[in-house]
Design a protein around this motif. Structure first.
Motif, short mmCIF file in Angstrom:
data_model
loop_
_atom_site.label_atom_id
_atom_site.label_comp_id
_atom_site.label_asym_id
_atom_site.label_seq_id
_atom_site.Cartn_x
_atom_site.Cartn_y
_atom_site.Cartn_z
N ALA A 42 0.87 -1.18 0.00
CA ALA A 42 0.00 0.00 0.00
C ALA A 42 0.90 1.22 0.00
N ARG A 247 -5.59 0.85 3.07
CA ARG A 247 -5.01 2.20 3.03
C ARG A 247 -5.60 3.06 4.14
N GLN A 256 1.35 6.97 5.43
CA GLN A 256 0.96 7.15 4.03
C GLN A 256 2.14 6.94 3.09
#
Length: 315
Positions: A42, A247, A256
């Protein structure tokens, strides 16, 4: 079953090996054997723990979708001899991923929410809300990075930089729209909305082929069609089947993929939850029961099936 984090086979006639974020690729003269491992990524980062059955889910969903679209776009597959393995043509990949979006969600919504109205050279109208259907599907390509992050890129930049020739790029756009239309039909049959997805292409013997996986939870986002309109009208989150929940979990836990950030701890509960969500998507999409390959010698099984099929599979 122990999750498949990586493979390290050595085959007779093997000419190379590549480990991607999720797949291990074994190269032969004119073919490749692709092993869908249980690794999960991710924000272009491979997470520390693998997810049991994820590779089997991805490979089997991709196999179904590649068969279901082979009449409209040629693809690389020659055989699927194992739940985690696909054998196909050794294509030369284009250095772009063709992302197509029918709804404003995920990355495109985050860009829109930040005030940007042009995504990958495509102008978006004012007044859209998260998960709204777009006036028409838009293509928002990204670069295909060997390492690190893929980057948004426009059609104009791709052509100006010579990443893909104009003739080939027109083929990629046409194939992308054709596949998205077929994928939308297939999703509708199972009560789903294909929100957005990505396709990869390559060349073999001068012809453009669809490569890699298609319409899987790693490459696509799905909403449940039942209740979609009501949820939009009320401003409620959509029920979705995709990797977006991974996510979101990462974002909520401060990750992130940015420099200096650490991946949050993936507990057994988190890993089990992700595995169950992947199996859920398989069963919703196919309408069938997911059969777990509870083979304790899974690596031996995969190695044997590649050995038995790589040279007997005909082009």
């Amino acid at each position: 079953m122990e999750a498949i984090k990586e493979t390290n086979f050595s085959f007779a006639g093997q000419t190379g090996f590549y480990r991607g974020k999720v797949r291990d690729v074994y190269y032969f003269e004119d073919k490749i054997a692709v092993v869908a491992t249980d690794r999960i990524s991710a924000f272009d980062v491979v997470l520390p723990r693998a997810i049991p059955y994820k590779g089997q889910v991805l490979n089997q969903i991709a196999s179904l979708n590649l068969k279901a679209t082979s009449d409209v776009v040629p693809n690389w597959v020659l055989s699927t001899p194992d739940p985690n393995v696909t054998i196909g043509h050794r294509c030369e990949p284009f250095k772009v991923e063709m992302v197509i979006r029918g709804y404003l969600a995920g990355h495109a919504w985050r860009e829109y929410k930040a005030g940007r109205r042009v995504v990958c050279g495509v102008q978006l109208p004012e007044g859209l809300r998260e998960n709204d259907k777009l006036p028409e599907p838009i293509i928002t390509p990204t670069t295909k990075a060997d390492e690190g992050h893929d980057e948004d890129i426009s059609r104009e930049e791709i052509l100006a930089k010579g990443i893909v020739s104009e003739q080939d790029y027109l083929t990629l756009e046409r194939y992308t729209r054709t596949l998205f239309a077929r994928g939308t039909e297939l999703a509708r049959e199972h009560g789903l909305i294909l929100v957005d997805t990505k396709y990869e292409f390559g060349k073999y013997d001068g012809q453009v082929y669809l490569i890699d996986e298609i319409h899987t939870p790693d490459s696509s986002r799905y909403f449940y069609s039942e209740g979609y309109t009501e949820r939009q009208q009320k401003g409620e989150p959509q029920r979705q089947l995709s990797k977006e929940f991974v996510r979101q979990w990462l974002i909520e836990n401060g990750f992130q993929g940015k420099e200096g950030q650490r991946v949050p701890e993936m507990t057994d509960e988190v890993v089990t939850n992700i595995s169950e969500r992947y199996i859920e998507l398989y069963e919703v999409f196919t309408g069938g029961k997911f059969l777990k390959e509870d083979d304790h010698s899974v690596l031996d099984r995969i190695e044997k099936h590649i050995n038995d099929n790589i040279f007997t599979t005909k082009n």
